[in-house]
Design a protein around this motif. Structure first.
Motif, PDB file in Angstrom:
ATOM      1  N   ASN A   1     -67.928  15.301   3.586  1.00  0.00           N
ATOM      2  CA  ASN A   1     -69.757  15.798   3.787  1.00  0.00           C
ATOM      3  C   ASN A   1     -70.359  14.522   4.005  1.00  0.00           C
ATOM      4  OD1 ASN A   1     -68.595  18.497   3.840  1.00  0.00           O
ATOM      5  ND2 ASN A   1     -68.303  18.105   1.321  1.00  0.00           N
ATOM      6  N   VAL A   2     -71.812  15.304   4.359  1.00  0.00           N
ATOM      7  CA  VAL A   2     -73.373  14.283   3.759  1.00  0.00           C
ATOM      8  C   VAL A   2     -73.877  15.352   3.470  1.00  0.00           C
ATOM      9  CG1 VAL A   2     -72.678  12.583   5.389  1.00  0.00           C
ATOM     10  CG2 VAL A   2     -73.788  14.658   6.309  1.00  0.00           C
ATOM     11  N   PRO A   3     -75.066  15.020   2.943  1.00  0.00           N
ATOM     12  CA  PRO A   3     -75.954  16.054   2.066  1.00  0.00           C
ATOM     13  C   PRO A   3     -76.830  16.897   3.075  1.00  0.00           C
ATOM     14  CG  PRO A   3     -76.214  13.595   2.038  1.00  0.00           C
ATOM     15  CD  PRO A   3     -75.207  13.454   2.427  1.00  0.00           C
ATOM     16  N   SER A   4     -76.473  16.541   4.440  1.00  0.00           N
ATOM     17  CA  SER A   4     -76.858  17.577   5.732  1.00  0.00           C
ATOM     18  C   SER A   4     -76.132  18.762   5.395  1.00  0.00           C
ATOM     19  CB  SER A   4     -78.070  17.316   6.831  1.00  0.00           C
ATOM     20  OG  SER A   4     -76.388  16.578   7.634  1.00  0.00           O
ATOM     21  N   ASP A   5     -74.264  18.151   5.098  1.00  0.00           N
ATOM     22  CA  ASP A   5     -73.178  19.412   5.897  1.00  0.00           C
ATOM     23  C   ASP A   5     -73.839  20.683   4.826  1.00  0.00           C
ATOM     24  OD1 ASP A   5     -72.806  17.910   7.745  1.00  0.00           O
ATOM     25  OD2 ASP A   5     -71.190  17.181   6.370  1.00  0.00           O
ATOM     26  N   ILE A   6     -74.073  20.225   3.001  1.00  0.00           N
ATOM     27  CA  ILE A   6     -74.109  21.222   2.265  1.00  0.00           C
ATOM     28  C   ILE A   6     -75.591  21.761   1.969  1.00  0.00           C
ATOM     29  CG2 ILE A   6     -72.039  20.463   1.423  1.00  0.00           C
ATOM     30  CD1 ILE A   6     -73.157  18.410  -0.803  1.00  0.00           C
ATOM     31  N   LYS A   7     -76.105  21.325   2.875  1.00  0.00           N
ATOM     32  CA  LYS A   7     -77.730  21.578   2.171  1.00  0.00           C
ATOM     33  C   LYS A   7     -78.106  22.670   1.295  1.00  0.00           C
ATOM     34  CE  LYS A   7     -82.724  21.564   3.768  1.00  0.00           C
ATOM     35  NZ  LYS A   7     -83.280  22.075   4.559  1.00  0.00           N
ATOM     36  N   GLU A   8     -77.311  24.112   2.358  1.00  0.00           N
ATOM     37  CA  GLU A   8     -77.422  25.448   2.114  1.00  0.00           C
ATOM     38  C   GLU A   8     -76.467  25.677   0.626  1.00  0.00           C
ATOM     39  OE1 GLU A   8     -74.830  29.171   3.808  1.00  0.00           O
ATOM     40  OE2 GLU A   8     -76.487  28.217   5.534  1.00  0.00           O
ATOM     41  N   LEU A   9     -75.633  25.171   0.810  1.00  0.00           N
ATOM     42  CA  LEU A   9     -75.326  24.743  -0.698  1.00  0.00           C
ATOM     43  C   LEU A   9     -75.358  24.494  -1.881  1.00  0.00           C
ATOM     44  CD1 LEU A   9     -71.361  23.840  -0.094  1.00  0.00           C
ATOM     45  CD2 LEU A   9     -71.143  25.644  -0.962  1.00  0.00           C
ATOM     46  N   LEU A  10     -76.092  23.973  -1.689  1.00  0.00           N
ATOM     47  CA  LEU A  10     -77.048  22.999  -2.864  1.00  0.00           C
ATOM     48  C   LEU A  10     -78.397  23.757  -3.307  1.00  0.00           C
ATOM     49  CD1 LEU A  10     -77.381  18.987  -2.144  1.00  0.00           C
ATOM     50  CD2 LEU A  10     -75.810  21.022  -4.085  1.00  0.00           C
ATOM     51  N   GLU A  11     -79.266  24.621  -2.271  1.00  0.00           N
ATOM     52  CA  GLU A  11     -79.754  25.350  -2.164  1.00  0.00           C
ATOM     53  C   GLU A  11     -79.449  27.299  -3.427  1.00  0.00           C
ATOM     54  OE1 GLU A  11     -81.173  25.721   2.783  1.00  0.00           O
ATOM     55  OE2 GLU A  11     -82.475  24.284   1.968  1.00  0.00           O
ATOM     56  N   LYS A  12     -78.431  27.429  -3.231  1.00  0.00           N
ATOM     57  CA  LYS A  12     -77.765  27.545  -3.836  1.00  0.00           C
ATOM     58  C   LYS A  12     -78.257  28.420  -5.488  1.00  0.00           C
ATOM     59  CE  LYS A  12     -75.295  30.548  -0.578  1.00  0.00           C
ATOM     60  NZ  LYS A  12     -76.091  31.369   0.021  1.00  0.00           N
ATOM     61  N   ASN A  13     -78.714  26.968  -5.870  1.00  0.00           N
ATOM     62  CA  ASN A  13     -79.279  26.550  -7.432  1.00  0.00           C
ATOM     63  C   ASN A  13     -77.894  26.939  -8.324  1.00  0.00           C
ATOM     64  OD1 ASN A  13     -82.080  25.962  -6.477  1.00  0.00           O
ATOM     65  ND2 ASN A  13     -82.812  27.900  -6.343  1.00  0.00           N
ATOM     66  N   PHE A  14     -76.885  26.100  -8.372  1.00  0.00           N
ATOM     67  CA  PHE A  14     -76.141  26.455  -9.322  1.00  0.00           C
ATOM     68  C   PHE A  14     -75.434  25.250  -9.135  1.00  0.00           C
ATOM     69  CE2 PHE A  14     -73.710  25.891  -5.320  1.00  0.00           C
ATOM     70  CZ  PHE A  14     -72.522  25.171  -5.276  1.00  0.00           C
ATOM     71  N   LEU A  15     -76.221  23.852  -8.744  1.00  0.00           N
ATOM     72  CA  LEU A  15     -76.187  22.437  -9.018  1.00  0.00           C
ATOM     73  C   LEU A  15     -76.893  21.928  -9.601  1.00  0.00           C
ATOM     74  CD1 LEU A  15     -73.276  20.186  -9.795  1.00  0.00           C
ATOM     75  CD2 LEU A  15     -73.225  20.131  -7.732  1.00  0.00           C
ATOM     76  N   TYR A  16     -77.437  20.831 -10.354  1.00  0.00           N
ATOM     77  CA  TYR A  16     -78.579  19.989 -10.530  1.00  0.00           C
ATOM     78  C   TYR A  16     -77.837  19.011 -10.965  1.00  0.00           C
ATOM     79  CZ  TYR A  16     -81.123  24.307 -10.552  1.00  0.00           C
ATOM     80  OH  TYR A  16     -81.489  25.181  -9.536  1.00  0.00           O
ATOM     81  N   LEU A  17     -78.426  17.829 -10.807  1.00  0.00           N
ATOM     82  CA  LEU A  17     -78.630  16.454 -11.157  1.00  0.00           C
ATOM     83  C   LEU A  17     -80.093  15.868 -11.916  1.00  0.00           C
ATOM     84  CD1 LEU A  17     -76.774  13.455 -11.216  1.00  0.00           C
ATOM     85  CD2 LEU A  17     -77.391  13.410  -8.579  1.00  0.00           C
ATOM     86  N   THR A  18     -80.285  16.083 -13.032  1.00  0.00           N
ATOM     87  CA  THR A  18     -81.389  15.824 -13.955  1.00  0.00           C
ATOM     88  C   THR A  18     -82.160  14.472 -13.316  1.00  0.00           C
ATOM     89  OG1 THR A  18     -80.507  14.625 -15.720  1.00  0.00           O
ATOM     90  CG2 THR A  18     -80.739  17.851 -15.658  1.00  0.00           C
ATOM     91  N   MET A  19     -83.388  14.297 -13.270  1.00  0.00           N
ATOM     92  CA  MET A  19     -83.717  13.115 -12.657  1.00  0.00           C
ATOM     93  C   MET A  19     -83.659  12.129 -14.037  1.00  0.00           C
ATOM     94  SD  MET A  19     -84.709  13.502 -10.283  1.00  0.00           S
ATOM     95  CE  MET A  19     -86.095  11.786 -10.198  1.00  0.00           C
TER      96      MET A  19
END
Length: 158
Positions: free
Chosen positions: A51-69
């Motif tokens: 995967n590349v970020p664009s492949d899972i963009k929809e998954l990441l938009e589900k808001n179940f995973l966060y990498l904190t700043m």
């Protein structure tokens, strides 16, 4: 497993190999074991690692995973899984792992993350027994434990 084995071709540039060495405190045997494990999973489950970020963009938009700043107290990266936000009718265990692997790979690109490792926070708020059974399959747990090339400093289940 060695470089000469069929299907075992890894990047050999210094910056890539240093990821594994730093994660295992420059212990060459442990680093090589980590590389073998990581690439063993990549060959067993190629669909989860391509995967590349664009492949899972929809998954990441589900808001179940966060990498904190912000980093943790010891400089480690912090990755939060909001398991209560996972809709098992829309997401597969493989989807969860794809998102986790890509996020971890992005997080481990910096030297400080390689040295200080990561903390994983699993937030179980609103998790039902049905959902827990769904996300804690042996396959999922094996992928989580064996598949990451990062140093796990802590796991917090809240």
């Amino acid at each position: 497993m060695s470089h000469d084995e069929e299907g075992f071709h890894i990047p050999t540039d210094d910056s890539y190999l240093l990821r594994f060495l730093r994660a295992k405190k420059y212990d060459v045997k442990r680093s090589f074991k980590c590389i073998k494990s990581y690439y063993g999973l990549k060959s067993t489950y190629p669909q989860m690692f391509s995967n590349v970020p664009s492949d899972i963009k929809e998954l990441l938009e589900k808001n179940f995973l966060y990498l904190t700043m912000n980093r943790g107290f010891n400089g480690e990266g912090v990755l939060i899984f909001l398991l209560g936000q996972v809709d098992e009718n829309l997401l597969t265990v493989e989807d969860l792992f794809k998102a986790g692997v890509l996020t971890a790979d992005i997080g481990v690109e910096t030297e400080i993350s390689q040295v200080c490792g990561s903390s994983l926070i699993f937030d179980f708020k609103d998790v039902t027994l049905k959902k827990l059974a769904y996300i804690s399959t042996p396959k999922c747990l094996s992928l989580l434990v064996k598949g990451l090339q990062v140093k796990i400093k802590s796991k917090n289940f809240s």
